[in-house]
Design a protein around this motif. Structure first.
Motif, PDB file in Angstrom:
ATOM      1  N   ALA A 260       0.847  -1.194   0.000  1.00 51.37           N
ATOM      2  CA  ALA A 260       0.000   0.000   0.000  1.00 51.37           C
ATOM      3  C   ALA A 260       0.879   1.238   0.000  1.00 51.37           C
ATOM      4  O   ALA A 260       1.949   1.268   0.617  1.00 51.37           O
ATOM      5  CB  ALA A 260      -0.918  -0.001   1.212  1.00 51.37           C
ATOM      6  N   ALA A 261       0.427   2.285  -0.681  1.00 51.67           N
ATOM      7  CA  ALA A 261       1.135   3.563  -0.640  1.00 51.67           C
ATOM      8  C   ALA A 261       0.924   4.191   0.730  1.00 51.67           C
ATOM      9  O   ALA A 261      -0.077   3.931   1.408  1.00 51.67           O
ATOM     10  CB  ALA A 261       0.604   4.480  -1.734  1.00 51.67           C
ATOM     11  N   ASN A 262       1.856   5.022   1.135  1.00 52.59           N
ATOM     12  CA  ASN A 262       1.733   5.606   2.471  1.00 52.59           C
ATOM     13  C   ASN A 262       2.584   6.856   2.585  1.00 52.59           C
ATOM     14  O   ASN A 262       3.498   7.079   1.779  1.00 52.59           O
ATOM     15  CB  ASN A 262       2.155   4.591   3.536  1.00 52.59           C
ATOM     16  CG  ASN A 262       1.520   4.857   4.890  1.00 52.59           C
ATOM     17  OD1 ASN A 262       0.745   5.788   5.052  1.00 52.59           O
ATOM     18  ND2 ASN A 262       1.849   4.030   5.858  1.00 52.59           N
ATOM     19  N   ALA A 263       2.288   7.669   3.585  1.00 47.70           N
ATOM     20  CA  ALA A 263       3.151   8.768   3.987  1.00 47.70           C
ATOM     21  C   ALA A 263       4.028   8.293   5.134  1.00 47.70           C
ATOM     22  O   ALA A 263       3.734   7.284   5.786  1.00 47.70           O
ATOM     23  CB  ALA A 263       2.311   9.968   4.421  1.00 47.70           C
ATOM     24  N   LEU A 264       5.107   9.005   5.379  1.00 54.55           N
ATOM     25  CA  LEU A 264       6.022   8.679   6.489  1.00 54.55           C
ATOM     26  C   LEU A 264       6.496   7.222   6.414  1.00 54.55           C
ATOM     27  O   LEU A 264       6.625   6.554   7.439  1.00 54.55           O
ATOM     28  CB  LEU A 264       5.358   8.942   7.844  1.00 54.55           C
ATOM     29  CG  LEU A 264       4.811  10.353   8.099  1.00 54.55           C
ATOM     30  CD1 LEU A 264       4.232  10.440   9.501  1.00 54.55           C
ATOM     31  CD2 LEU A 264       5.892  11.414   7.905  1.00 54.55           C
ATOM     32  N   THR A 265       6.731   6.732   5.207  1.00 52.08           N
ATOM     33  CA  THR A 265       7.178   5.341   5.077  1.00 52.08           C
ATOM     34  C   THR A 265       8.519   5.165   5.781  1.00 52.08           C
ATOM     35  O   THR A 265       9.399   6.022   5.694  1.00 52.08           O
ATOM     36  CB  THR A 265       7.313   4.944   3.603  1.00 52.08           C
ATOM     37  OG1 THR A 265       8.165   5.887   2.938  1.00 52.08           O
ATOM     38  CG2 THR A 265       5.965   4.924   2.913  1.00 52.08           C
ATOM     39  N   GLY A 266       8.651   4.059   6.475  1.00 49.74           N
ATOM     40  CA  GLY A 266       9.852   3.793   7.237  1.00 49.74           C
ATOM     41  C   GLY A 266       9.715   4.150   8.705  1.00 49.74           C
ATOM     42  O   GLY A 266      10.514   3.707   9.531  1.00 49.74           O
ATOM     43  N   GLN A 267       8.699   4.942   9.037  1.00 47.59           N
ATOM     44  CA  GLN A 267       8.437   5.261  10.445  1.00 47.59           C
ATOM     45  C   GLN A 267       7.625   4.103  11.001  1.00 47.59           C
ATOM     46  O   GLN A 267       6.466   3.920  10.653  1.00 47.59           O
ATOM     47  CB  GLN A 267       7.655   6.588  10.538  1.00 47.59           C
ATOM     48  CG  GLN A 267       7.468   7.127  11.946  1.00 47.59           C
ATOM     49  CD  GLN A 267       6.432   6.377  12.759  1.00 47.59           C
ATOM     50  OE1 GLN A 267       6.776   5.678  13.711  1.00 47.59           O
ATOM     51  NE2 GLN A 267       5.171   6.503  12.379  1.00 47.59           N
ATOM     52  N   GLU A 268       8.218   3.303  11.854  1.00 44.77           N
ATOM     53  CA  GLU A 268       7.572   2.075  12.308  1.00 44.77           C
ATOM     54  C   GLU A 268       7.401   2.010  13.818  1.00 44.77           C
ATOM     55  O   GLU A 268       7.062   0.962  14.356  1.00 44.77           O
ATOM     56  CB  GLU A 268       8.360   0.851  11.811  1.00 44.77           C
ATOM     57  CG  GLU A 268       8.366   0.724  10.292  1.00 44.77           C
ATOM     58  CD  GLU A 268       9.046  -0.541   9.809  1.00 44.77           C
ATOM     59  OE1 GLU A 268       9.639  -1.253  10.637  1.00 44.77           O
ATOM     60  OE2 GLU A 268       8.970  -0.814   8.595  1.00 44.77           O
ATOM     61  N   SER A 269       7.625   3.125  14.503  1.00 42.82           N
ATOM     62  CA  SER A 269       7.395   3.116  15.950  1.00 42.82           C
ATOM     63  C   SER A 269       5.909   3.173  16.242  1.00 42.82           C
ATOM     64  O   SER A 269       5.401   2.471  17.113  1.00 42.82           O
ATOM     65  CB  SER A 269       8.101   4.290  16.611  1.00 42.82           C
ATOM     66  OG  SER A 269       7.858   4.302  18.000  1.00 42.82           O
ATOM     67  N   ILE A 270       5.192   4.021  15.494  1.00 42.78           N
ATOM     68  CA  ILE A 270       3.729   4.076  15.567  1.00 42.78           C
ATOM     69  C   ILE A 270       3.239   3.748  14.169  1.00 42.78           C
ATOM     70  O   ILE A 270       3.228   4.596  13.274  1.00 42.78           O
ATOM     71  CB  ILE A 270       3.230   5.456  16.025  1.00 42.78           C
ATOM     72  CG1 ILE A 270       3.818   5.803  17.397  1.00 42.78           C
ATOM     73  CG2 ILE A 270       1.696   5.488  16.076  1.00 42.78           C
ATOM     74  CD1 ILE A 270       3.482   7.196  17.896  1.00 42.78           C
ATOM     75  N   SER A 271       2.884   2.513  13.951  1.00 43.53           N
ATOM     76  CA  SER A 271       2.585   2.039  12.602  1.00 43.53           C
ATOM     77  C   SER A 271       1.157   2.358  12.186  1.00 43.53           C
ATOM     78  O   SER A 271       0.231   2.321  12.998  1.00 43.53           O
ATOM     79  CB  SER A 271       2.794   0.522  12.518  1.00 43.53           C
ATOM     80  OG  SER A 271       4.141   0.188  12.743  1.00 43.53           O
ATOM     81  N   SER A 272       0.998   2.650  10.902  1.00 42.60           N
ATOM     82  CA  SER A 272      -0.334   2.752  10.323  1.00 42.60           C
ATOM     83  C   SER A 272      -0.909   1.345  10.179  1.00 42.60           C
ATOM     84  O   SER A 272      -0.184   0.388   9.884  1.00 42.60           O
ATOM     85  CB  SER A 272      -0.271   3.431   8.954  1.00 42.60           C
ATOM     86  OG  SER A 272      -1.553   3.546   8.378  1.00 42.60           O
ATOM     87  N   VAL A 273      -2.196   1.214  10.416  1.00 39.94           N
ATOM     88  CA  VAL A 273      -2.875  -0.075  10.263  1.00 39.94           C
ATOM     89  C   VAL A 273      -4.102   0.120   9.380  1.00 39.94           C
ATOM     90  O   VAL A 273      -4.610   1.226   9.233  1.00 39.94           O
ATOM     91  CB  VAL A 273      -3.302  -0.659  11.635  1.00 39.94           C
ATOM     92  CG1 VAL A 273      -2.086  -0.885  12.526  1.00 39.94           C
ATOM     93  CG2 VAL A 273      -4.301   0.258  12.332  1.00 39.94           C
ATOM     94  N   LEU A 274      -4.579  -0.961   8.794  1.00 36.85           N
ATOM     95  CA  LEU A 274      -5.798  -0.885   7.989  1.00 36.85           C
ATOM     96  C   LEU A 274      -6.950  -1.521   8.749  1.00 36.85           C
ATOM     97  O   LEU A 274      -6.747  -2.338   9.650  1.00 36.85           O
ATOM     98  CB  LEU A 274      -5.593  -1.563   6.637  1.00 36.85           C
ATOM     99  CG  LEU A 274      -5.373  -3.069   6.614  1.00 36.85           C
ATOM    100  CD1 LEU A 274      -6.697  -3.839   6.516  1.00 36.85           C
ATOM    101  CD2 LEU A 274      -4.467  -3.451   5.439  1.00 36.85           C
TER     102      LEU A 274
END
Length: 582
Positions: A260-274
């Motif tokens: 999936a496309a995303n912003a702030l890719t590589g920031q994994e401390s607070i991850s985006s979820v679906l």
């Protein structure tokens, strides 16, 4: 040849908007409805004449279980169900500007294939056989552009599907539209240079929220039986509560995000979820069991290998189904005090749960301001480098406020002009860029805060009387209902859960009622944002808006959180019936 007066990025936006407009079948177009004359447009799909009687019956069926059963038994064909939702989605888009891609022909071809397969084999293709599913404009689909709110996305065609799309196809779903997001994805509003602003169908002068605001508006218009959005700071829950929907924010890595496309890719401390967004809890459960049942860990290396757990669904760690639960209500998070409708919704929920035999106690806040500061610092640790880099690819400017311009207000006919001293903005000094070591220290602090909060939760065993800690927390998802465009601020009720990685649902409770939700007098405020939100409340603006709450469980408790949401939802329905309330 004279150079164009318009910069190239504006021409790209105009081209993409024209492509979107051209994708609407001529027979499905409706007359323009000015916002001033038609603020609430929920009834338009039923009165515009585009959908026939059966198509209205199909799209008004909010229980996804019912739709799936009719599809699997061929009582309804996928072709007619897909056609119905395509029509309704197109009507919804013309009224709320919720879509970014409309691919009707592709969807109808898929529906025909599913119908033919069912007829030949007598078996549905998968657990979501024939069901139209809409997607936030992050989930790449082979052959389609993934704009994701940035001009740089125009003309960028995906050469493969994201894992979620691959799995939805495997489960028998029909993909047919994708929906609008804000530039950067990091707003509780939905607006970008390419597609413009998405409107709330309950009152188009108000926002549907963000960043999954396109999904929120579409599903609220019943233009989709099941939508998929994402959430890094409330992007599923904010539009769901603003639009009267159900959703589930799962914990990190429970569902497949890869591709999936995303912003702030590589920031994994607070991850985006679906997660899913629907008009029924059955839609949430069907989505979760279908995707988890398809073993996403075999396609996404980050996904946790955890099959759907029937023991957890049966509340094995919460006294079992039918036992007494203990809920804690977070009346106020100590950062922003909720508006009167949210307080009334919590009072209703408490009364309903107690009548159903459950215990309800007050939640005691714990280090909220520390968690708030830590999370927000992590989000901007790159000093806005990610946003600026993406904008530089096309030359488009970074959007620094979601407040409509004067030109937009005049063109669209908004009835409300905000005059407030505090509006969320990116204007001002850029955030400090953190080096790797400083970021590691933030991660270390976050881990300590999570441990402290867990211990605090576990210690509630001394107050519940059940022999267990609090089973779930009930709180606002946002301190207010839908507000005028540009006025959503982070009141931290949602981001708390992202920082702690707590599984969280949202469920609708009631609607704003001017006689029941009068402003409470206050003279002291936690901070300037708390004061701004207090002064924002005017019942004549918010009348009729949906009021929802969130139910917060612990990490990776998707099954239990969903089951407890059913219990709360059932208790509210019973309580409303007993008290003759809508």
């Amino acid at each position: 040849m004279e150079p164009s007066a318009e910069p190239e990025w504006r021409l790209l936006c105009a081209r993409k908007r024209k492509d979107l407009q051209d994708s609407i079948p001529t027979a499905w177009r409706i007359p323009h409805a000015p916002i001033h004359d038609h603020p609430n447009v929920l009834d338009v799909p039923g009165t515009c004449g585009i959908l026939n009687k059966k198509e209205l019956i199909i799209t008004e069926t909010t229980d996804v279980n019912v739709i799936l059963e009719k599809l699997k038994t061929a009582e309804w064909s996928s072709l007619e169900v897909t056609t119905a939702f395509c029509k309704r989605a197109v009507v919804a888009h013309q009224l709320t500007n919720c879509c970014t891609e409309i691919f009707v022909d592709r969807a109808l071809d898929r529906a025909r294939y599913l119908d033919e397969t069912l007829a030949k084999t007598g078996k549905p293709v998968g657990p979501l056989h024939g069901l139209p599913v809409s997607l936030k404009d992050q989930f790449t689909i082979k052959g389609l552009e993934t704009v994701m709110g940035y001009v740089s996305g125009v003309g960028q065609y995906a050469d493969k599907d994201s894992v979620l799309v691959e799995m939805l196809n495997q489960c028998g779903a029909v993909l047919y539209v994708r929906t609008n997001v804000p530039q950067t994805l990091m707003w509780g509003e939905t607006h970008n240079h390419v597609f413009g602003r998405t409107l709330n169908p309950y009152n188009r002068s108000l926002t549907p929220g963000g960043s999954s605001g396109g999904e929120g508006a579409l599903v609220a218009m019943k233009g989709s039986p099941l939508g998929v959005g994402t959430d890094i700071g409330g992007s599923l829950r904010i539009p769901s509560t603003f639009c009267g929907l159900y959703t589930l924010r799962p914990s990190y890595a429970r569902l497949p995000y890869y591709g999936a496309a995303n912003a702030l890719t590589g920031q994994e401390s607070i991850s985006s979820v679906l997660g899913p967004m629907t008009n029924s809890l059955s839609g949430v459960k069907e989505f979760m069991t279908a995707i988890i049942g398809a073993k996403p860990w075999n396609l996404d290396p980050v996904v946790i290998r955890k099959p759907w757990d029937e023991d957890e669904w049966n509340l094995s760690e919460h006294g079992g189904v039918g036992g007494q639960l203990c809920f804690a209500i977070m009346w106020d998070n100590g950062v922003v005090k909720p508006h009167p409708p949210l307080i009334r919704a919590m009072e209703m929920t408490k009364a309903a749960l107690e009548k159903a035999g459950h215990k309800v106690i007050d939640w005691e806040n714990h280090r909220h301001l520390e968690i708030y500061k830590n999370a927000e610092t992590i989000f901007v640790a790159d000093g806005n480098h990610d946003y600026k880099t993406e904008c530089a690819k096309s030359g488009e400017p970074l959007i620094t406020t979601m407040v409509p311009t004067k030109e937009e207000e005049v063109a669209e006919g908004y009835e409300y002009e905000p005059q407030y001293p505090f509006v969320k903005t990116l204007v001002g000094d850029p955030p400090e860029h953190r080096n790797a070591y400083e970021l590691w220290r933030l991660h270390d602090e976050k881990r300590e805060l999570r441990k402290s909060y867990l211990d605090h939760w576990q210690n509630t065993v001394n107050r519940t009387g059940t022999g267990r800690p609090v089973d779930a927390i009930i709180s606002p998802a946002v301190a207010h209902t839908a507000v005028p465009h540009g006025l959503v601020t982070d009141s931290f009720y949602t981001t708390l859960c992202n920082a702690l990685d707590y599984t969280t649902s949202v469920f609708p409770v009631t609607h704003v009622h001017p006689d029941l939700d009068r402003r409470h007098t206050r003279h002291k405020f936690y901070n300037y944002e708390d004061e701004f939100i207090y002064k924002l409340y005017e019942t004549n603006i918010f009348e009729g808006c949906p009021v929802g709450l969130q139910l917060i469980g612990k990490t990776l408790e998707e099954e239990a959180v969903l089951r407890m949401t059913y219990i709360v939802d059932d208790a509210l329905r019973e309580w409303k019936t007993t008290n003759n309330l809508n």
